[in-house]
Design an enzyme around this catalytic site. Sequence first.
Site, mmCIF file in Angstrom:
data_model
loop_
_atom_site.group_PDB
_atom_site.id
_atom_site.type_symbol
_atom_site.label_atom_id
_atom_site.label_comp_id
_atom_site.label_asym_id
_atom_site.label_seq_id
_atom_site.Cartn_x
_atom_site.Cartn_y
_atom_site.Cartn_z
ATOM 1 N N GLY A 152 39.615 37.148 41.640
ATOM 2 C CA GLY A 152 39.778 38.012 40.468
ATOM 3 C C GLY A 152 39.038 39.330 40.659
ATOM 4 O O GLY A 152 37.912 39.339 41.142
ATOM 5 N N ARG B 249 45.261 36.243 46.056
ATOM 6 C CA ARG B 249 44.855 34.851 46.240
ATOM 7 C C ARG B 249 45.689 34.348 47.408
ATOM 8 O O ARG B 249 46.909 34.324 47.348
ATOM 9 C CB ARG B 249 45.068 34.050 44.957
ATOM 10 C CG ARG B 249 44.105 34.545 43.860
ATOM 11 C CD ARG B 249 43.870 33.545 42.766
ATOM 12 N NE ARG B 249 42.551 33.722 42.158
ATOM 13 C CZ ARG B 249 42.318 34.415 41.045
ATOM 14 N NH1 ARG B 249 43.280 34.994 40.403
ATOM 15 N NH2 ARG B 249 41.092 34.502 40.573
ATOM 16 N N ASP C 225 33.458 32.313 43.530
ATOM 17 C CA ASP C 225 33.135 31.113 44.309
ATOM 18 C C ASP C 225 34.229 30.741 45.318
ATOM 19 O O ASP C 225 33.924 30.249 46.406
ATOM 20 C CB ASP C 225 32.779 29.934 43.391
ATOM 21 C CG ASP C 225 33.885 29.582 42.417
ATOM 22 O OD1 ASP C 225 34.861 30.349 42.313
ATOM 23 O OD2 ASP C 225 33.764 28.536 41.759
ATOM 24 N N THR D 135 32.462 39.309 40.098
ATOM 25 C CA THR D 135 33.307 38.621 39.111
ATOM 26 C C THR D 135 32.797 38.961 37.721
ATOM 27 O O THR D 135 31.580 39.009 37.503
ATOM 28 C CB THR D 135 33.314 37.080 39.316
ATOM 29 O OG1 THR D 135 33.749 36.452 38.104
ATOM 30 C CG2 THR D 135 31.937 36.523 39.643
ATOM 31 N N ASP E 157 32.920 37.121 35.214
ATOM 32 C CA ASP E 157 32.556 35.914 34.451
ATOM 33 C C ASP E 157 31.069 35.558 34.479
ATOM 34 O O ASP E 157 30.613 34.771 33.669
ATOM 35 C CB ASP E 157 33.352 34.709 34.977
ATOM 36 C CG ASP E 157 34.851 34.966 34.941
ATOM 37 O OD1 ASP E 157 35.299 35.638 33.991
ATOM 38 O OD2 ASP E 157 35.560 34.517 35.853
ATOM 39 N N ARG F 237 36.359 32.425 32.079
ATOM 40 C CA ARG F 237 36.681 31.114 32.687
ATOM 41 C C ARG F 237 35.821 30.032 32.040
ATOM 42 O O ARG F 237 35.762 29.972 30.828
ATOM 43 C CB ARG F 237 36.517 31.175 34.202
ATOM 44 C CG ARG F 237 37.602 32.017 34.861
ATOM 45 C CD ARG F 237 38.004 31.482 36.210
ATOM 46 N NE ARG F 237 37.005 31.805 37.198
ATOM 47 C CZ ARG F 237 37.178 31.700 38.508
ATOM 48 N NH1 ARG F 237 38.330 31.265 38.975
ATOM 49 N NH2 ARG F 237 36.234 32.016 39.343
HETATM 50 P P1 ADP Z 1 37.339 33.792 43.217
HETATM 51 O O1 ADP Z 1 36.737 34.286 44.495
HETATM 52 O O2 ADP Z 1 37.373 34.862 42.158
HETATM 53 O O3 ADP Z 1 36.702 32.494 42.766
HETATM 54 P P2 ADP Z 1 39.708 32.311 44.157
HETATM 55 O O4 ADP Z 1 39.170 30.970 43.782
HETATM 56 O O5 ADP Z 1 41.112 32.585 43.852
HETATM 57 O O6 ADP Z 1 38.898 33.504 43.491
HETATM 58 O O7 ADP Z 1 39.474 32.490 45.715
HETATM 59 C C1 ADP Z 1 39.836 33.692 46.375
HETATM 60 C C2 ADP Z 1 40.377 33.395 47.749
HETATM 61 O O8 ADP Z 1 39.368 32.768 48.564
HETATM 62 C C3 ADP Z 1 41.553 32.422 47.803
HETATM 63 O O9 ADP Z 1 42.767 33.038 47.531
HETATM 64 C C4 ADP Z 1 41.500 31.969 49.260
HETATM 65 O O10 ADP Z 1 42.064 32.936 50.108
HETATM 66 C C5 ADP Z 1 40.001 31.886 49.504
HETATM 67 N N1 ADP Z 1 39.542 30.499 49.267
HETATM 68 C C6 ADP Z 1 39.359 29.882 48.094
HETATM 69 N N2 ADP Z 1 38.988 28.590 48.268
HETATM 70 C C7 ADP Z 1 38.921 28.403 49.595
HETATM 71 C C8 ADP Z 1 38.590 27.283 50.429
HETATM 72 N N3 ADP Z 1 38.266 26.100 49.907
HETATM 73 N N4 ADP Z 1 38.642 27.459 51.771
HETATM 74 C C9 ADP Z 1 38.965 28.657 52.297
HETATM 75 N N5 ADP Z 1 39.295 29.739 51.576
HETATM 76 C C10 ADP Z 1 39.276 29.618 50.248
#
Ligand code: ADP
Length: 366
Positions: A15, A76, A107, A129, A131, A175
Amino acid sequence: MATKFRKIGVLTSGGDAPGMNAAVRAVTRAALARGVQVMGIYGGYRGMIDDDMIELTSREVSNKITLGGTFLYSDRCLEFKEEAGMKKAIETLKKHEIDGVVCIGGDGTFRGATDLSAHGIPTIGIPGTIDNDITATDNTIGFDTAMQTVLENVDRLRDTCESHARCNVIEVMGRGAGDIALNTAIACGAVDAVIPEVKFDEDALLKKIVRLRRDGKRNFIVIVSEGVEDCSERLAKRINDETKALGEKENDKTLWVETKFCRLAHVVRGGSPTLSDRLLATKMGVRAVDELLAGKSDLVICEKGGEIVTTEIKFSQVLDRMYKGTLKDGMLDGFTKEQLDEMKAIIAEKKKVFEETYALMAELAN
Ligand code: ADP
């Protein structure tokens, strides 16, 4: 030290949050000042897989500090979670001779950073973020701007509530975290904040609104965090319908607190970052480069009591899970007793601050 690093990458992922651009600028300028080139990777981890990147010169990051969103774009990218996607990403990094990466996001972004690090690419995370849901840091980049945006919008709603003796139930992002809702509720003079961290007594709020209306109060603001499911719209209808019925029963129309619902949604994500977010982004960006060039990896940059510090990403993620109660079997393996005690202390402190802040809000919302 710096000789090992010829070129680093920087990306924004997950995000978006105001201040991400200020962080990219800081990373770029700090790296260039230390004789290291910088590649801006477009669209988070997707840009690594698709070889979509641009060299960031000092001029390339000019005039970006005031911009909301992220000029490197965000995405994403599920493919990055697969081994084949990771392989492509590493090939691209090798092709461009990128020796380390700064990953700005939440995260999920840090999980990706840890995976990259496990595949031999040094990575440092920066919490970007709105949040504020990274437990290891007091503040995330974008949180302050998001609260400021809520404040500006709710102040406008409050003006019209006061004119018409109305209530507005406003749902804000966050969130699973109630940080935005609770802090803005205090700053907006709301009658209540509904957040996932504190049990909500709906009947008590209804009684309070009626009592305050009888006392002559005219504006009623209730801020609801999106993390509280099935609440905001239903609550607005309930306040409206029950006060209307009371007015009819007592033959006193002034008791009807006409109630509107408003979801600020993605409005809260946009806009030029505040001074606090620009400062935080700048300090964190520079520190991330210093850590990377000092040979560190798999760390997240945090702010604790006004100081910029580092935490291992693994520690930060387990701490988040402990805080949210989502730990799975074996996740605490490998941590020392001191580390586990530290996690418990951080969580106890955070919960205490939440309870005190909520009590402050509740006491003055009268
Ligand atoms: P945020 O960083 O805001 O929490 P996301 O959860 O959508 O957002 O994660 C962002 C990106 O990080 C994902 O689209 C993916 O490319 C990568 N990512 C998320 N989880 C994993 C994971 N378990 N292993 C590897 N890459 C990940």
